[in-house]
Design a protein around this motif. Structure first.
Motif, mmCIF file in Angstrom:
data_model
loop_
_atom_site.group_PDB
_atom_site.id
_atom_site.type_symbol
_atom_site.label_atom_id
_atom_site.label_comp_id
_atom_site.label_asym_id
_atom_site.label_seq_id
_atom_site.Cartn_x
_atom_site.Cartn_y
_atom_site.Cartn_z
ATOM 1 N N ALA A 231 38.147 40.900 32.240
ATOM 2 C CA ALA A 231 39.080 39.829 31.887
ATOM 3 C C ALA A 231 40.168 40.345 30.959
ATOM 4 O O ALA A 231 41.334 39.962 31.064
ATOM 5 C CB ALA A 231 38.326 38.675 31.234
ATOM 6 N N ARG A 232 39.783 41.262 30.051
ATOM 7 C CA ARG A 232 40.763 41.838 29.133
ATOM 8 C C ARG A 232 41.785 42.686 29.895
ATOM 9 O O ARG A 232 42.989 42.608 29.622
ATOM 10 C CB ARG A 232 40.054 42.677 28.073
ATOM 11 N N ALA A 233 41.300 43.479 30.863
ATOM 12 C CA ALA A 233 42.217 44.291 31.664
ATOM 13 C C ALA A 233 43.171 43.397 32.443
ATOM 14 O O ALA A 233 44.375 43.679 32.543
ATOM 15 C CB ALA A 233 41.427 45.189 32.617
ATOM 16 N N PHE A 234 42.636 42.304 33.008
ATOM 17 C CA PHE A 234 43.477 41.368 33.744
ATOM 18 C C PHE A 234 44.510 40.729 32.816
ATOM 19 O O PHE A 234 45.682 40.589 33.179
ATOM 20 C CB PHE A 234 42.606 40.287 34.392
ATOM 21 N N ARG A 235 44.065 40.336 31.615
ATOM 22 C CA ARG A 235 44.980 39.712 30.654
ATOM 23 C C ARG A 235 46.104 40.659 30.266
ATOM 24 O O ARG A 235 47.269 40.264 30.162
ATOM 25 C CB ARG A 235 44.202 39.281 29.398
ATOM 26 N N GLU A 236 45.744 41.926 30.026
ATOM 27 C CA GLU A 236 46.763 42.893 29.604
ATOM 28 C C GLU A 236 47.800 43.100 30.702
ATOM 29 O O GLU A 236 49.008 43.151 30.427
ATOM 30 C CB GLU A 236 46.086 44.220 29.242
#
Length: 610
Positions: A231-236
């Motif tokens: 989710a963090r990779a997607f958010r970034e």
């Protein structure tokens, strides 16, 4: 994945978009007709001010109600005609542009199937997916709207300017004053917008890759509790894309500010000057009304230039991205050595001094395989054994030409495989990989993919029996059961047995198996081996093996070490005479000294590819 954050320096927007011509040419008649209809419709709107001038200076000034009603009727008929013409334009372009998009998507898909495995190793699937969806949607929108209306609005502006200058030359020059600064501003922002548009479309591809990997790898993500990191990779990536889109919006806002402010200022100046001249008696009221009505009618064609140019830039970027894939060279025969044309002695499968290095390896990188001389006799089964990274999988991939040899040659029954048509070659050679891939289709369709078009239920049942995949008959719809994407609704052993069935269903002359029984339990493995022996008796086979039970299917064994053939012999001979082979088969903790020293450590890229 090769990509660029800047537009191509050696190709203008127009030249880039002209590459679409082969797809547009079959529907050019309808598109030209649609553009002509749109020009007529747009110019019809410029007749409104002339009717208004006649009404103001005539019936209104003379107090003639009948003339006013006549003028209103003319305006109504002009409005209906304009609406019908624009509706006709839409009808003319809808079907042909859908056909253009479909043809481009079909060509892209066909080309992707013909590109070498090394291309797919380099490119992220999300980038390819975005080119086949988002980019083609942009191109269809460009052909439907900007391409037509750049021409239509240009023609409308030209006709409108002629009408303005004809009504009053001085006021016409006032309205033309912003043209030069507008052209300069558009030229300034064009390059900046193109670079940002390219960056945004590449980032969409990166984001698509993350989404696709997260969906396909959902079991790993959940199993290791990595949903937060994903989710963090997607958010970034989403945040990066958002920032790029905001930069696009700022550039577009600047273009709009210039394109809208300057003409509005010119209209205001013309209104003031025209009012003064009407007061002085130098200009009729009807002429001023018609002049301002014409100027206001030209607002949309002028103000839309920024929007249309922005869409054209994005479409040029989409075209560039599309042809980046289409320009990639499809599979071609690998380089031949000087003796490649020499006739081969004997039949079966032969490797003659074969060498291989990956296309993206550095110029000083050692080959993965070197000086491979191996002869699998007709009807013989040869097992290939070696430590991890010795080149076993790479060797098997060379036979169906998933990779091209970079030195030496491979022959099937004396014929160099590089001289064969790939389609014909792959009807002779069947493959089963260690990691089985199943498609979103029925069990039967997945298995019969390895057979000819005439194969039916008898061949399917035989293949399932050989692979001990009779479980397929017990599925809810039998062999007509949909297995789902990647076949993940089945166990690993079931998928591997279906992949093996696919390899043997066509009764191939040559069979290449990459550790095909690794996911099976010992009891199922014994049953599969017993059935497989009957198949191997009628074919020439190369089998990558890690377990003694699989090795014992073979007539002879080749030991790979450091990218070379270290020894060839029967299983028992190599156990007695070769320490490295005995260690590999025994599973002992302490390795024996390799018979042949590796030429060099494989690169990270080569290790990953293996």
């Amino acid at each position: 994945m090769p990509k660029s954050d800047a537009p191509s320096k050696d190709r203008s927007t127009v030249r880039t978009l002209l590459r679409l011509w082969p797809y547009v040419r079959p529907v050019r008649t309808r598109l030209i007709t649609a553009a002509f209809v749109a020009i007529v419709a747009s110019c019809t709107g410029l007749v409104f001010p002339l009717v208004l001038k006649w009404m103001v200076d005539g019936p209104v000034a003379d107090g003639d109600p009948a003339g006013v009603w006549l003028g209103a009727l003319v305006l109504l008929l002009l409005g209906v005609a304009e609406a019908l013409l624009f509706g006709l334009r839409r009808w003319l372009v809808a079907r042909p542009l859908a056909s253009v998009e479909a043809a481009m998507r079909a060509d892209l898909f066909r080309h992707l199937q013909r590109l070498p495995v090394s291309f797919h190793d380099r490119w992220a699937s999300g980038q390819l997916l975005s080119r086949g969806t988002t980019d083609l949607m942009l191109l269809r929108m460009f052909l439907a709207f900007p391409l037509t209306f750049l021409l239509v609005n240009g023609a409308t502006i030209l006709v409108g300017v002629i009408i303005l200058l004809g009504q009053d030359f001085t006021l016409g020059l006032v309205l033309l004053a912003p043209v030069v600064p507008m052209v300069i501003a558009c030229a300034y922002y064009e390059g900046r917008y193109t670079a940002v548009a390219r960056r945004a479309q590449d980032q969409v591809g990166d984001l698509t890759t993350v989404v696709e990997e997260s969906v396909l790898g959902i079991r790993i993500i959940k199993g290791f509790g990595r949903h937060r990191s994903q989710a963090r990779a997607f958010r970034e990536l989403s945040h990066t894309l958002r920032g790029t889109e905001l930069v696009k919006a700022r550039i577009l806002a600047s273009i709009y500010a210039v394109i809208m402010a300057l003409p509005e200022a010119a209209i205001g100046a013309a209104l003031v000057l025209g009012t003064v001249r009407v007061a002085d008696g130098d200009l009729s009221t009807g002429t001023l009304v018609a002049f301002l009505s014409t100027a206001l009618a030209l607002r949309w064609p002028v103000e839309s230039i920024g929007f249309l140019l922005a869409m054209s830039q994005e479409s040029a970027t989409a075209t560039e991205r599309y042809f980046e894939v289409m320009d990639a060279e499809p599979e071609a025969a690998g380089p031949r050595t000087a003796d490649a044309a020499a006739p081969a002695a004997g039949g079966g499968l032969q490797f003659h001094g074969v060498e291989f290095r990956y296309p993206d390896a550095g110029p000083d990188a050692p080959p993965v395989l070197t000086h491979i001389d191996l002869h699998v006799r007709p009807g013989e089964t040869m097992a290939v054994v070696g430590a991890t990274g010795s080149g076993k999988t790479t060797l098997t991939a060379l036979v169906p030409r998933l990779h091209e040899v970079t030195g030496g040659r491979i022959t099937l029954d004396g014929e160099d495989i590089t001289a064969m048509d790939r389609e014909h070659l792959r009807t002779l050679v069947a493959v089963a990989f260690e990691e089985p891939t199943l498609f979103s289709a029925t069990v039967g369709e997945n298995v019969l993919m390895g057979a000819g078009k005439t194969a039916g239920e008898a061949e399917l049942d035989r293949a399932l029996e050989v692979a001990q995949a009779d479980f397929a008959h017990a599925l809810p719809q039998g062999t007509g059961t949909q297995v789902g994407e990647q076949g993940l609704s089945l166990s690993g052993g079931q998928r591997q047995r279906l992949a093996l069935a696919r390899a043997v269903v066509g009764r191939p002359r040559f069979l290449v198996l990459d550790d095909p029984l690794s996911a099976l339990d010992v009891h199922t493995e014994a049953l599969v081996e017993a059935a497989l022996r009957r198949v191997l008796a009628d074919t020439t086979a190369l089998v990558v093996a890690h377990r003694p039970s699989t090795v014992q299917l073979a007539d002879r064994v080749a030991l790979l070490s450091g990218g070379r053939v270290a020894a060839v012999g029967t299983h028992q001979e190599l156990l007695r005479e070769n320490a490295e082979y005995a260690w590999l088969m025994s599973g002992a903790d302490t390795p024996a000294e390799p018979t042949v020293e590796p030429t060099a450590e494989p690169t990270a890229a080569e290790e990953a590819a293996r």
